[in-house]
Design an enzyme around this catalytic site. Sequence first.
Site, mmCIF file in Angstrom:
data_model
loop_
_atom_site.group_PDB
_atom_site.id
_atom_site.type_symbol
_atom_site.label_atom_id
_atom_site.label_comp_id
_atom_site.label_asym_id
_atom_site.label_seq_id
_atom_site.Cartn_x
_atom_site.Cartn_y
_atom_site.Cartn_z
ATOM 1 N N LYS A 191 -19.638 3.615 3.370
ATOM 2 C CA LYS A 191 -18.624 4.453 4.012
ATOM 3 C C LYS A 191 -19.207 5.818 4.345
ATOM 4 O O LYS A 191 -18.962 6.377 5.419
ATOM 5 C CB LYS A 191 -17.409 4.599 3.100
ATOM 6 C CG LYS A 191 -16.300 5.453 3.696
ATOM 7 C CD LYS A 191 -15.118 5.618 2.734
ATOM 8 C CE LYS A 191 -14.410 4.303 2.498
ATOM 9 N NZ LYS A 191 -13.210 4.460 1.640
ATOM 10 N N GLY A 214 -16.549 1.893 0.007
ATOM 11 C CA GLY A 214 -17.501 1.580 1.062
ATOM 12 C C GLY A 214 -18.703 0.790 0.599
ATOM 13 O O GLY A 214 -19.596 0.498 1.394
ATOM 14 N N SER A 221 -11.434 -2.940 2.016
ATOM 15 C CA SER A 221 -12.495 -3.658 1.309
ATOM 16 C C SER A 221 -12.019 -5.039 0.859
ATOM 17 O O SER A 221 -10.825 -5.339 0.912
ATOM 18 C CB SER A 221 -12.926 -2.847 0.080
ATOM 19 O OG SER A 221 -11.882 -2.812 -0.873
ATOM 20 N N ALA A 245 -6.983 -2.990 -2.499
ATOM 21 C CA ALA A 245 -7.908 -2.851 -1.386
ATOM 22 C C ALA A 245 -7.208 -2.249 -0.173
ATOM 23 O O ALA A 245 -6.066 -2.585 0.134
ATOM 24 C CB ALA A 245 -8.493 -4.213 -1.026
ATOM 25 N N ILE A 246 -7.907 -1.357 0.517
ATOM 26 C CA ILE A 246 -7.430 -0.832 1.794
ATOM 27 C C ILE A 246 -8.217 -1.508 2.918
ATOM 28 O O ILE A 246 -7.666 -2.257 3.712
ATOM 29 C CB ILE A 246 -7.588 0.699 1.861
ATOM 30 C CG1 ILE A 246 -6.800 1.364 0.733
ATOM 31 C CG2 ILE A 246 -7.100 1.222 3.221
ATOM 32 C CD1 ILE A 246 -6.972 2.858 0.663
ATOM 33 N N ASP A 257 -9.370 5.127 7.227
ATOM 34 C CA ASP A 257 -9.384 5.800 5.930
ATOM 35 C C ASP A 257 -10.025 7.164 6.155
ATOM 36 O O ASP A 257 -11.128 7.444 5.700
ATOM 37 C CB ASP A 257 -10.171 4.972 4.909
ATOM 38 C CG ASP A 257 -9.944 5.449 3.483
ATOM 39 O OD1 ASP A 257 -9.043 6.279 3.272
ATOM 40 O OD2 ASP A 257 -10.674 4.993 2.579
ATOM 41 N N THR A 272 -9.968 -1.893 -7.278
ATOM 42 C CA THR A 272 -10.034 -2.020 -8.736
ATOM 43 C C THR A 272 -8.816 -2.753 -9.276
ATOM 44 O O THR A 272 -8.937 -3.612 -10.158
ATOM 45 C CB THR A 272 -10.154 -0.637 -9.390
ATOM 46 O OG1 THR A 272 -11.391 -0.037 -8.998
ATOM 47 C CG2 THR A 272 -10.106 -0.730 -10.898
ATOM 48 N N SER A 329 -5.329 11.372 -0.838
ATOM 49 C CA SER A 329 -4.952 10.171 -1.569
ATOM 50 C C SER A 329 -5.555 10.177 -2.968
ATOM 51 O O SER A 329 -4.859 10.005 -3.976
ATOM 52 C CB SER A 329 -5.407 8.928 -0.803
ATOM 53 O OG SER A 329 -5.231 7.758 -1.572
#
Length: 509
Positions: free
Chosen positions: A304, A184, A215, A212-213, A272, A219, A280
């Site tokens: 977030k 976030g 964003s 990324a989901i 999310d 990483t 997760s």
Amino acid sequence: MTPRPSQPRGAASLVARRAGIDTYQAPVVYMRADCPVCRAEGFQSQARVELSLGDRTLIATVHHVLADWLRHGEAGLSEAAWRMLHPAEGESLSVRHPPVLDSQRHIRAKVYGVPLAYPQLLAIMRDVAGNRLSDLHLASFVTACAGDRMSAAETVALTRAMIDVGERLRWPSHPVVDKHCVGGLPGNRTTPLVVAIATACGATMPKTSSRAITSPAGTADAMETLAPVDLALPAMRRVVEREGGCVVWGGAVQLSPADDVLIRVERPLELDGTAQMVASVLSKKASAGSERVLIDIPVGPTAKVRSRAAADALTAALVEVGTAVGLQLRVVQTDGAEPVGRGIGPALEAWDVLAVLQRLPAAPADLRARALLLAGHVLEIAGLAADGQGSAMARDALDSGRAWVKFQAICRAQGGMREPPRALYTADCVARAAGVVTGVDNRRIAMAAKLAGAPAARAAGVTMEVKLGQRVERGQPLFRLHAQSAGELAYAEAYVAGQQDLVTIGPGP
């Protein structure tokens, strides 16, 4: 895909043809609408069918073809379906109606608010990991669990189910440590820095990261611009045994594989939920063999997690579920008021990481400080530093150059270090008036980076040119858009032009 002991009885037969269509992870079979098999079996578009070849079986979604590129008697397979079945071109496939899945009934129950226990969630996760559920069913499950629709008991059960449908690693060295940020906050690419510092000090840190989901970069996306991250499990083991740690994509090593499928659906939905985020994160940590985990929760008005109360509730949920699955957690709440570092997007964030590791004068001071704080906590939970002394140990590893040497060694072990790409097109977004930076909208800055092409275009994104509290003059750049195509740059510019106060400028002193 699941093995079958023999060919299914009463199945129709079609010839396999590679359609050459990328449907990401979703297996799709293309069949002519006037195909005798479709008509006889009632395979409508979006129907689910079971395809078998020898002892290999998968369930795919039917898409009807009206053009003549597909001939009668052929089944066109998407790239995902082709990878799962491994047919030879022209080989005969068996096609039949799929078995009725109990997991679909459990998903419908959850949609209507019925709490699910471990056996029901395990059945769902097995079918998720086996690609036996359509995207419609997956989206229904993700949506039904979003918000506060899962109890603490369900979250524990979901986490255990996600662990149990994948592999669980064991490592010879103890304790095994890990670190995760709930996200976030744009930029904030601390993980490669923390891994380099911690392993340089002797910690064992096999870091599996996600893409990324919602964003502009995960990483794994940023690390991939520096070194390969799609390592299979044996390769990951070799890297960790050699260097003490790694930074790899979790989806390639099949740890908590159901989570990777759910992430594929969460991304376009931009959902999310808390329970799924907790499950997760912690299922991945437990599956990777981690024992002690640091969780970073950035808190800010456009992060977030927006309030201390929400952060405290998330902390409690993480600790409760972590304890239930055998993890020791330390949770820290950090400042989430503005992006961390300069770069937002895979390559731009990677350049920031390199600047900090190489101790360059232009390295982002806030990224360095946050990485040292988090690395210090990791060293403390690893038992390598006394409480309160971890940051000093981390600073010595970074300032002495040992962390940079270790990071290069990890990259070499993962397949070779490379230079992140640079964008072809840039445009500055400037201050409309003089004053002081009083606010940054994390979410809308992240949206601008995504519209510029991140994370798919690795060099795309945003670089922040100012920080909170900084004095700016009219016409001074506030942030810069980076894109790989003129069209994507124009798309991002149009979005920024239609917004107010992505960076808020207040009256100066």
